[in-house]
Every structure is written in C-alpha cells, then in structure tokens.
Design a protein around this motif. Structure first.
Motif, PDB file in Angstrom:
ATOM      1  N   GLN A   1      -3.228  -2.255   6.646  1.00 39.98           N
ATOM      2  CA  GLN A   1      -2.646  -1.116   7.366  1.00 39.98           C
ATOM      3  C   GLN A   1      -2.097  -1.591   8.709  1.00 39.98           C
ATOM      4  O   GLN A   1      -2.774  -2.323   9.430  1.00 39.98           O
ATOM      5  CB  GLN A   1      -3.703  -0.031   7.577  1.00 39.98           C
ATOM      6  CG  GLN A   1      -3.186   1.226   8.210  1.00 39.98           C
ATOM      7  CD  GLN A   1      -2.376   2.090   7.259  1.00 39.98           C
ATOM      8  OE1 GLN A   1      -2.499   1.989   6.047  1.00 39.98           O
ATOM      9  NE2 GLN A   1      -1.531   2.923   7.795  1.00 39.98           N
ATOM     10  N   GLY A   2      -0.868  -1.194   9.021  1.00 44.50           N
ATOM     11  CA  GLY A   2      -0.257  -1.540  10.294  1.00 44.50           C
ATOM     12  C   GLY A   2       0.408  -2.897  10.331  1.00 44.50           C
ATOM     13  O   GLY A   2       0.812  -3.354  11.396  1.00 44.50           O
ATOM     14  N   SER A   3       0.549  -3.560   9.190  1.00 42.77           N
ATOM     15  CA  SER A   3       1.102  -4.917   9.193  1.00 42.77           C
ATOM     16  C   SER A   3       2.624  -4.964   9.089  1.00 42.77           C
ATOM     17  O   SER A   3       3.220  -6.032   9.243  1.00 42.77           O
ATOM     18  CB  SER A   3       0.474  -5.752   8.070  1.00 42.77           C
ATOM     19  OG  SER A   3       0.793  -5.202   6.811  1.00 42.77           O
ATOM     20  N   PHE A   4       3.283  -3.836   8.831  1.00 42.79           N
ATOM     21  CA  PHE A   4       4.750  -3.823   8.778  1.00 42.79           C
ATOM     22  C   PHE A   4       5.322  -3.816  10.199  1.00 42.79           C
ATOM     23  O   PHE A   4       4.793  -3.140  11.078  1.00 42.79           O
ATOM     24  CB  PHE A   4       5.276  -2.574   8.051  1.00 42.79           C
ATOM     25  CG  PHE A   4       5.062  -2.596   6.574  1.00 42.79           C
ATOM     26  CD1 PHE A   4       5.759  -3.470   5.758  1.00 42.79           C
ATOM     27  CD2 PHE A   4       4.164  -1.718   5.979  1.00 42.79           C
ATOM     28  CE1 PHE A   4       5.560  -3.486   4.390  1.00 42.79           C
ATOM     29  CE2 PHE A   4       3.958  -1.725   4.621  1.00 42.79           C
ATOM     30  CZ  PHE A   4       4.665  -2.611   3.822  1.00 42.79           C
ATOM     31  N   THR A   5       6.411  -4.531  10.397  1.00 44.70           N
ATOM     32  CA  THR A   5       7.119  -4.441  11.667  1.00 44.70           C
ATOM     33  C   THR A   5       8.038  -3.226  11.620  1.00 44.70           C
ATOM     34  O   THR A   5       8.301  -2.674  10.541  1.00 44.70           O
ATOM     35  CB  THR A   5       7.962  -5.700  11.926  1.00 44.70           C
ATOM     36  OG1 THR A   5       8.998  -5.782  10.940  1.00 44.70           O
ATOM     37  CG2 THR A   5       7.103  -6.960  11.899  1.00 44.70           C
ATOM     38  N   GLU A   6       8.549  -2.798  12.760  1.00 45.24           N
ATOM     39  CA  GLU A   6       9.427  -1.625  12.807  1.00 45.24           C
ATOM     40  C   GLU A   6      10.707  -1.850  12.012  1.00 45.24           C
ATOM     41  O   GLU A   6      11.276  -0.908  11.471  1.00 45.24           O
ATOM     42  CB  GLU A   6       9.761  -1.262  14.253  1.00 45.24           C
ATOM     43  CG  GLU A   6       8.601  -0.638  14.988  1.00 45.24           C
ATOM     44  CD  GLU A   6       9.011  -0.146  16.363  1.00 45.24           C
ATOM     45  OE1 GLU A   6      10.181   0.210  16.565  1.00 45.24           O
ATOM     46  OE2 GLU A   6       8.131  -0.114  17.242  1.00 45.24           O
ATOM     47  N   GLU A   7      11.179  -3.089  11.945  1.00 44.75           N
ATOM     48  CA  GLU A   7      12.421  -3.399  11.235  1.00 44.75           C
ATOM     49  C   GLU A   7      12.222  -3.572   9.733  1.00 44.75           C
ATOM     50  O   GLU A   7      13.185  -3.541   8.979  1.00 44.75           O
ATOM     51  CB  GLU A   7      13.045  -4.688  11.796  1.00 44.75           C
ATOM     52  CG  GLU A   7      13.419  -4.626  13.257  1.00 44.75           C
ATOM     53  CD  GLU A   7      12.228  -4.843  14.182  1.00 44.75           C
ATOM     54  OE1 GLU A   7      11.296  -5.590  13.819  1.00 44.75           O
ATOM     55  OE2 GLU A   7      12.211  -4.238  15.268  1.00 44.75           O
ATOM     56  N   GLU A   8      11.005  -3.775   9.307  1.00 46.61           N
ATOM     57  CA  GLU A   8      10.717  -4.046   7.908  1.00 46.61           C
ATOM     58  C   GLU A   8      10.776  -2.760   7.077  1.00 46.61           C
ATOM     59  O   GLU A   8      10.076  -1.794   7.390  1.00 46.61           O
ATOM     60  CB  GLU A   8       9.299  -4.627   7.797  1.00 46.61           C
ATOM     61  CG  GLU A   8       9.183  -5.836   6.946  1.00 46.61           C
ATOM     62  CD  GLU A   8       7.780  -6.430   7.001  1.00 46.61           C
ATOM     63  OE1 GLU A   8       7.395  -7.003   5.989  1.00 46.61           O
ATOM     64  OE2 GLU A   8       7.089  -6.314   8.027  1.00 46.61           O
ATOM     65  N   PRO A   9      11.597  -2.741   6.021  1.00 48.79           N
ATOM     66  CA  PRO A   9      11.628  -1.536   5.175  1.00 48.79           C
ATOM     67  C   PRO A   9      10.370  -1.442   4.314  1.00 48.79           C
ATOM     68  O   PRO A   9       9.796  -2.451   3.925  1.00 48.79           O
ATOM     69  CB  PRO A   9      12.863  -1.744   4.316  1.00 48.79           C
ATOM     70  CG  PRO A   9      13.040  -3.220   4.252  1.00 48.79           C
ATOM     71  CD  PRO A   9      12.520  -3.767   5.571  1.00 48.79           C
ATOM     72  N   TYR A  10       9.953  -0.221   4.049  1.00 54.33           N
ATOM     73  CA  TYR A  10       8.817  -0.016   3.154  1.00 54.33           C
ATOM     74  C   TYR A  10       9.234  -0.346   1.726  1.00 54.33           C
ATOM     75  O   TYR A  10      10.327   0.018   1.300  1.00 54.33           O
ATOM     76  CB  TYR A  10       8.375   1.447   3.174  1.00 54.33           C
ATOM     77  CG  TYR A  10       7.507   1.876   4.333  1.00 54.33           C
ATOM     78  CD1 TYR A  10       7.309   1.094   5.453  1.00 54.33           C
ATOM     79  CD2 TYR A  10       6.878   3.108   4.295  1.00 54.33           C
ATOM     80  CE1 TYR A  10       6.505   1.512   6.498  1.00 54.33           C
ATOM     81  CE2 TYR A  10       6.077   3.539   5.339  1.00 54.33           C
ATOM     82  CZ  TYR A  10       5.900   2.741   6.435  1.00 54.33           C
ATOM     83  OH  TYR A  10       5.110   3.161   7.460  1.00 54.33           O
TER      84      TYR A  10
END
Length: 115
Positions: free
Chosen positions: A20-29
C-alpha cells in the motif's frame, strides 16, 4: 515469512500485489491489483518471559476498473487466505481510491505465527 505467504496467496489469484502506498503520483494504476499493509505485529503468548507467538495484522485491498470484480475477487481472496491459515473476519469494506476509474474493497486479515 508471513508477508511472503500473504503475497504468494494473493498472487495465486492472477493479479499483481503491491505494498500500500508504493505507487508514485505519475505511475498509472493497473486495471486490477491487490495492495496490502501490515498494520501491526504484536506478541501473542508469553511463557517463561519469552514470546512464543506473534499476531500479524494486515489490511488487504483489491482495486479494479470493474466494480463487480471488486466483490468477486475479494471473496476469492478471502477463501484463498483462509485455506492458507489466515484468519479473515467478515466480508470486507469499501476502500477509497485516488483514481475515478477504479473501485476498491478491503478486508482485515490476521495470522497467528507460533514459534
């Protein structure tokens, strides 16, 4: 390790698993994925001033672009987790998402590790 068992159990359902929380803001889901968070790991039992068990407490979430999928896959995850000795009380809860394209469901998961 318990975290490895949690991840491999969820991955067996065919979806990627992220902390949880490992995506960066630029990374698409991804279209469909699990996340987990280790809320805490507490001592379970004590004998002779020694810890003999630990209680692992996780939150597990499933996110999908298909709202019906969130319920079905989380139900499958609950069954798989229980089959691997995890304790899963209840059927889950709605989870917030930062993306309007995704819906999410979460569930609390416990595991008793005995030394």
């Amino acid at each position: 390790m318990v975290v490895d068992l949690l991840i491999s159990t969820l991955e067996s359902l065919g979806y990627p698993v992220y902390r949880q929380g490992s995506f960066t803001e630029e990374e698409p889901y991804p279209d469909h994925f699990f996340t987990y968070w280790n809320v805490e790991t507490t001592d379970g039992s004590h004998y002779d001033n020694q810890v003999h068990s630990y209680v692992w407490d996780f939150n597990v979430f499933f996110y999908s672009i298909d709202p019906a999928n969130t319920f079905r896959v989380l139900d499958d995850a609950i069954s798989a987790l229980k089959a691997n000795r995890f304790i899963v009380p209840g059927k889950g809860f709605d989870a917030e998402t930062d993306e309007p394209t995704h819906t999410g469901r979460g569930v609390n998961v416990l595991f008793l590790e005995i030394n």
